[in-house]
Enzyme design. Structure first.
Site, PDB file in Angstrom:
ATOM      1  N   ASP A  13      35.687  14.729  27.648  1.00 40.84           N
ATOM      2  CA  ASP A  13      36.207  14.400  26.529  1.00 40.84           C
ATOM      3  C   ASP A  13      36.150  12.598  26.399  1.00 40.84           C
ATOM      4  OD1 ASP A  13      37.327  14.658  24.038  1.00 40.84           O
ATOM      5  OD2 ASP A  13      39.252  14.992  24.747  1.00 40.84           O
ATOM      6  N   ASN A  31      33.261  22.000  17.423  1.00 41.08           N
ATOM      7  CA  ASN A  31      32.493  20.743  17.005  1.00 41.08           C
ATOM      8  C   ASN A  31      31.674  21.007  15.889  1.00 41.08           C
ATOM      9  OD1 ASN A  31      32.509  19.877  20.653  1.00 41.08           O
ATOM     10  ND2 ASN A  31      33.990  19.294  18.982  1.00 41.08           N
TER      11      ASN A  31
HETATM   12  C1  IPE Z   1      36.586  19.482  23.744  1.00 41.40           C
HETATM   13  O1  IPE Z   1      36.681  18.507  23.110  1.00 41.40           O
HETATM   14  C2  IPE Z   1      35.190  19.902  23.597  1.00 41.40           C
HETATM   15  C3  IPE Z   1      34.239  19.391  24.303  1.00 41.40           C
HETATM   16  C4  IPE Z   1      34.420  18.425  25.148  1.00 41.40           C
HETATM   17  C5  IPE Z   1      32.635  19.705  24.050  1.00 41.40           C
HETATM   18  P1  IPE Z   1      36.993  17.903  21.706  1.00 41.40           P
HETATM   19  O2  IPE Z   1      37.273  16.540  21.447  1.00 41.40           O
HETATM   20  O3  IPE Z   1      36.216  18.640  20.664  1.00 41.40           O
HETATM   21  O4  IPE Z   1      38.797  18.627  21.700  1.00 41.40           O
HETATM   22  P2  IPE Z   1      40.079  18.335  20.742  1.00 41.40           P
HETATM   23  O5  IPE Z   1      39.500  18.331  19.321  1.00 41.40           O
HETATM   24  O6  IPE Z   1      40.229  16.951  21.284  1.00 41.40           O
HETATM   25  O7  IPE Z   1      40.752  19.539  21.102  1.00 41.40           O
HETATM   26  C1  IPE Z   2      33.319  14.495  23.899  1.00 38.83           C
HETATM   27  O1  IPE Z   2      33.787  13.225  23.412  1.00 38.83           O
HETATM   28  C2  IPE Z   2      32.035  14.926  23.488  1.00 38.83           C
HETATM   29  C3  IPE Z   2      32.214  15.962  22.633  1.00 38.83           C
HETATM   30  C4  IPE Z   2      33.219  17.005  22.019  1.00 38.83           C
HETATM   31  C5  IPE Z   2      30.874  16.515  21.947  1.00 38.83           C
HETATM   32  P1  IPE Z   2      34.450  13.513  21.758  1.00 38.83           P
HETATM   33  O2  IPE Z   2      33.152  13.238  20.877  1.00 38.83           O
HETATM   34  O3  IPE Z   2      35.354  14.514  21.632  1.00 38.83           O
HETATM   35  O4  IPE Z   2      35.192  11.998  21.799  1.00 38.83           O
HETATM   36  P2  IPE Z   2      36.796  11.575  21.367  1.00 38.83           P
HETATM   37  O5  IPE Z   2      37.577  12.637  22.088  1.00 38.83           O
HETATM   38  O6  IPE Z   2      36.617  11.894  19.976  1.00 38.83           O
HETATM   39  O7  IPE Z   2      37.057  10.170  21.942  1.00 38.83           O
HETATM   40 MG    MG Z   3      37.421  14.846  21.993  1.00 35.72          MG
END
Ligand code: IPE
Ligand code: IPE
Ligand code: MG
Length: 236
Positions: A16, A64
């Protein structure tokens, strides 16, 4: 690696913070995802080096899909590129590739690439890399329950015979040991629909760094933190 006697057999990572990493640098979010792919390569190598047997990476959640179309497209393109480039390394490093999640929701090109690489690496034994793609633990659990209910209704399964072992054998992770260590980067203290059944007794390590900054030494520190924990599994 001999200096680490108690290596977790299975490490699962919620990767994340790609977007925030990019934002901090005034870059578009996709640049964060691109940099995150570098961390994936380095952490995979580190797992091989340490002797981790299973590495599960949460790359794309079922939630996502609700992101803007441009970001979803950029992530799928990056995934395609990662798979195409990584195929050689997986062969060289003797890594088996598996994928969990609602794979039928992925673009056809990605599905074909995945299927090809999974078939080519099926006999590899150094490590198993599990990519969680379009993955949601609730969907996985519901799918297992639906399968069992269908068999029970058809009379081929006695409902009283269903136990935790049978249930686990219907999950997409059947045959994979439960994670010993769950790492989440970016400091968020939540599991976001990841492996809800399987992490029942995982040690959880939250790292404040964003995923693109999470590299070999950070992984080793997370393993060392795991090694300092005393796992009890409910007993004394
Ligand atoms: C969890 O991260 C999913 C992945 C790392 C693929 P998200 O960024 O989607 O989760 P939330 O929205 O912070 O819970
Ligand atoms: C993790 O990084 C990757 C995916 C969830 C696909 P994020 O895209 O969630 O990045 P933040 O959490 O918004 O910084
Ligand atoms: Mg995230």
């Amino acid at each position: 690696m001999p200096e680490f006697p108690d290596i977790p057999r299975h490490v699962a990572i919620i990767m994340d913070g790609n977007g925030r990493w990019a934002k901090e640098r005034g870059l578009p979010r996709r640049e964060g995802h691109r940099a995150g792919a570098e961390s994936v390569r380095e952490i995979t190598d580190t797992c091989i080096e340490l002797g981790v047997e299973y590495l599960t990476l949460y790359a794309f959640s079922s939630e996502n899909w609700n992101r803007p179309e441009a970001e979803v497209k950029a992530l799928m393109a990056l995934l395609d590129r990662f798979l195409a480039e990584k195929a050689k390394d997986l062969k060289r490093q003797n890594i088996r590739l598996l994928a969990i999640g609602q794979l039928d929701r992925l673009p056809e090109k990605t599905r074909k690439l995945l299927a090809k690489i999974m078939a080519e690496t099926a006999g590899h034994t150094a490590m198993t890399l599990v990519l969680a793609l379009s993955y949601g633990a609730r969907e996985e659990i519901v799918g297992a329950a639906r399968g069992l209910a269908t068999e029970a209704a058809a009379g081929s399964l006695d409902p009283s015979a269903i136990d935790a072992g049978i249930f686990a054998s219907r999950l997409q992770t059947a045959g994979i040991p439960d994670p010993d260590l769950l790492v989440r980067t970016s400091g968020e203290m939540r599991v976001s629909n990841f492996l809800l059944w399987q992490i029942s007794y995982a040690e959880i390590v939250i790292v404040r760094k964003f995923w693109p900054d999470f590299r070999r030494n950070d992984f080793i520190e997370a393993v060392q933190e795991y090694q300092r924990r005393h796992r009890r599994f409910g007993a004394l």
